[in-house]
Enzyme design. Structure first.
Site, PDB file in Angstrom:
ATOM      1  N   ASP A  33       0.833  -1.172  -0.090  1.00  0.00           N
ATOM      2  CA  ASP A  33      -0.064   0.006  -0.112  1.00  0.00           C
ATOM      3  C   ASP A  33       0.800   1.299   0.056  1.00  0.00           C
ATOM      4  O   ASP A  33       1.835   1.266   0.664  1.00  0.00           O
ATOM      5  CB  ASP A  33      -0.899   0.135   1.207  1.00  0.00           C
ATOM      6  N   ASN A  92     -12.973  -3.441   2.471  1.00  0.00           N
ATOM      7  CA  ASN A  92     -13.796  -2.459   2.638  1.00  0.00           C
ATOM      8  C   ASN A  92     -14.858  -2.243   1.371  1.00  0.00           C
ATOM      9  O   ASN A  92     -14.491  -2.408   0.323  1.00  0.00           O
ATOM     10  CB  ASN A  92     -13.166  -0.831   2.722  1.00  0.00           C
ATOM     11  N   SER A 100     -12.021   3.143  -1.452  1.00  0.00           N
ATOM     12  CA  SER A 100     -11.622   4.488  -2.072  1.00  0.00           C
ATOM     13  C   SER A 100     -11.536   3.891  -3.694  1.00  0.00           C
ATOM     14  O   SER A 100     -11.359   4.729  -4.537  1.00  0.00           O
ATOM     15  CB  SER A 100     -10.707   5.223  -1.548  1.00  0.00           C
ATOM     16  N   HIS A 105     -10.397  -5.640  -3.476  1.00  0.00           N
ATOM     17  CA  HIS A 105      -8.919  -5.753  -2.688  1.00  0.00           C
ATOM     18  C   HIS A 105      -9.011  -6.171  -1.421  1.00  0.00           C
ATOM     19  O   HIS A 105      -9.937  -5.551  -0.601  1.00  0.00           O
ATOM     20  CB  HIS A 105      -7.872  -4.588  -3.083  1.00  0.00           C
ATOM     21  N   HIS A 107      -7.006  -5.993   2.241  1.00  0.00           N
ATOM     22  CA  HIS A 107      -5.698  -5.304   2.884  1.00  0.00           C
ATOM     23  C   HIS A 107      -5.165  -6.237   3.962  1.00  0.00           C
ATOM     24  O   HIS A 107      -5.848  -6.984   4.609  1.00  0.00           O
ATOM     25  CB  HIS A 107      -6.209  -4.059   4.005  1.00  0.00           C
TER      26      HIS A 107
HETATM   27  P1  AMP Z   1      -9.717   1.275   0.156  1.00  0.00           P
HETATM   28  O1  AMP Z   1      -9.996   2.390   0.915  1.00  0.00           O
HETATM   29  O2  AMP Z   1     -10.195  -0.192   1.208  1.00  0.00           O
HETATM   30  O3  AMP Z   1     -10.507   0.995  -0.998  1.00  0.00           O
HETATM   31  O4  AMP Z   1      -8.250   0.952   0.007  1.00  0.00           O
HETATM   32  C1  AMP Z   1      -7.626   1.562  -1.107  1.00  0.00           C
HETATM   33  C2  AMP Z   1      -5.992   1.585  -0.706  1.00  0.00           C
HETATM   34  O5  AMP Z   1      -5.378   1.825  -1.958  1.00  0.00           O
HETATM   35  C3  AMP Z   1      -5.494   2.498   0.285  1.00  0.00           C
HETATM   36  O6  AMP Z   1      -5.119   1.942   1.515  1.00  0.00           O
HETATM   37  C4  AMP Z   1      -4.574   3.553  -0.722  1.00  0.00           C
HETATM   38  O7  AMP Z   1      -3.451   3.802   0.323  1.00  0.00           O
HETATM   39  C5  AMP Z   1      -4.217   2.228  -1.461  1.00  0.00           C
HETATM   40  N1  AMP Z   1      -3.711   2.808  -2.893  1.00  0.00           N
HETATM   41  C6  AMP Z   1      -4.151   3.866  -3.507  1.00  0.00           C
HETATM   42  N2  AMP Z   1      -3.509   4.023  -4.524  1.00  0.00           N
HETATM   43  C7  AMP Z   1      -2.463   3.034  -4.545  1.00  0.00           C
HETATM   44  C8  AMP Z   1      -1.283   2.726  -5.502  1.00  0.00           C
HETATM   45  N3  AMP Z   1      -1.032   3.287  -6.586  1.00  0.00           N
HETATM   46  N4  AMP Z   1      -0.439   1.773  -5.067  1.00  0.00           N
HETATM   47  C9  AMP Z   1      -0.867   1.162  -3.677  1.00  0.00           C
HETATM   48  N5  AMP Z   1      -1.603   1.472  -3.020  1.00  0.00           N
HETATM   49  C10 AMP Z   1      -2.479   2.340  -3.400  1.00  0.00           C
END
Ligand code: AMP
Length: 119
Positions: A33, A92, A100, A105, A107
């Site tokens: 991440d 999430n 977001s 995905h 975590h």
């Molecule tokens: P979520 O909020 O569960 O959708 O998690 C999305 C995650 O993607 C967040 O923890 C971000 O920090 C991570 N993220 C966003 N852009 C990137 C990227 N280019 N490479 C790696 N992680 C990312």
């Protein structure tokens, strides 16, 4: 589903967007991440685009199993998979959970202890 135009994680899977990839296999890619919330914070995604965990159907069973198998392998490789350690797996779904990126995905968070219930 084929890669979705403009999907960030489809871009990482395709190799078009740079990422710190720690593992990949036929069905999944795992990468660190960009904004880590724990000493180990890896995202594990299916290569095939699925919107989020709330959109999973029976046809996605192979991907879901592959995500869990990949999580176990990453945890072992990161040294947090043993019975004396541990980690948290989080998916999430939707705005209430602050999802977001609209590509499924998981975590994998570890390397510290976590509170329960989560904030
Ligand atoms: P979520 O909020 O569960 O959708 O998690 C999305 C995650 O993607 C967040 O923890 C971000 O920090 C991570 N993220 C966003 N852009 C990137 C990227 N280019 N490479 C790696 N992680 C990312």
């Amino acid at each position: 589903m084929s890669p979705v135009d403009g999907c960030l994680f489809c871009g990482i899977v395709a190799g078009d967007v740079p990422a710190d990839i720690v593992r990949s296999d036929e069905r999944t890619v795992a990468f660190r991440d960009v904004s880590p919330q724990a000493p180990v914070h890896v995202l594990i995604v299916p290569r095939r685009h699925i919107e989020h965990a709330g959109a999973v159907g029976p046809e996605d069973a192979g991907e879901v199993t592959a995500l869990l198998v990949a999580a176990r392998a990453v945890a072992d490789a990161e040294g947090i998979g043993g019975k004396d350690r541990g980690y948290r797996l989080v998916c999430n779904v939707g705005p209430d959970a602050l999802n977001s990126v609209p590509h499924l995905h998981m975590h994998l968070l570890g390397g510290r202890t976590f509170d329960w219930p989560p904030g």
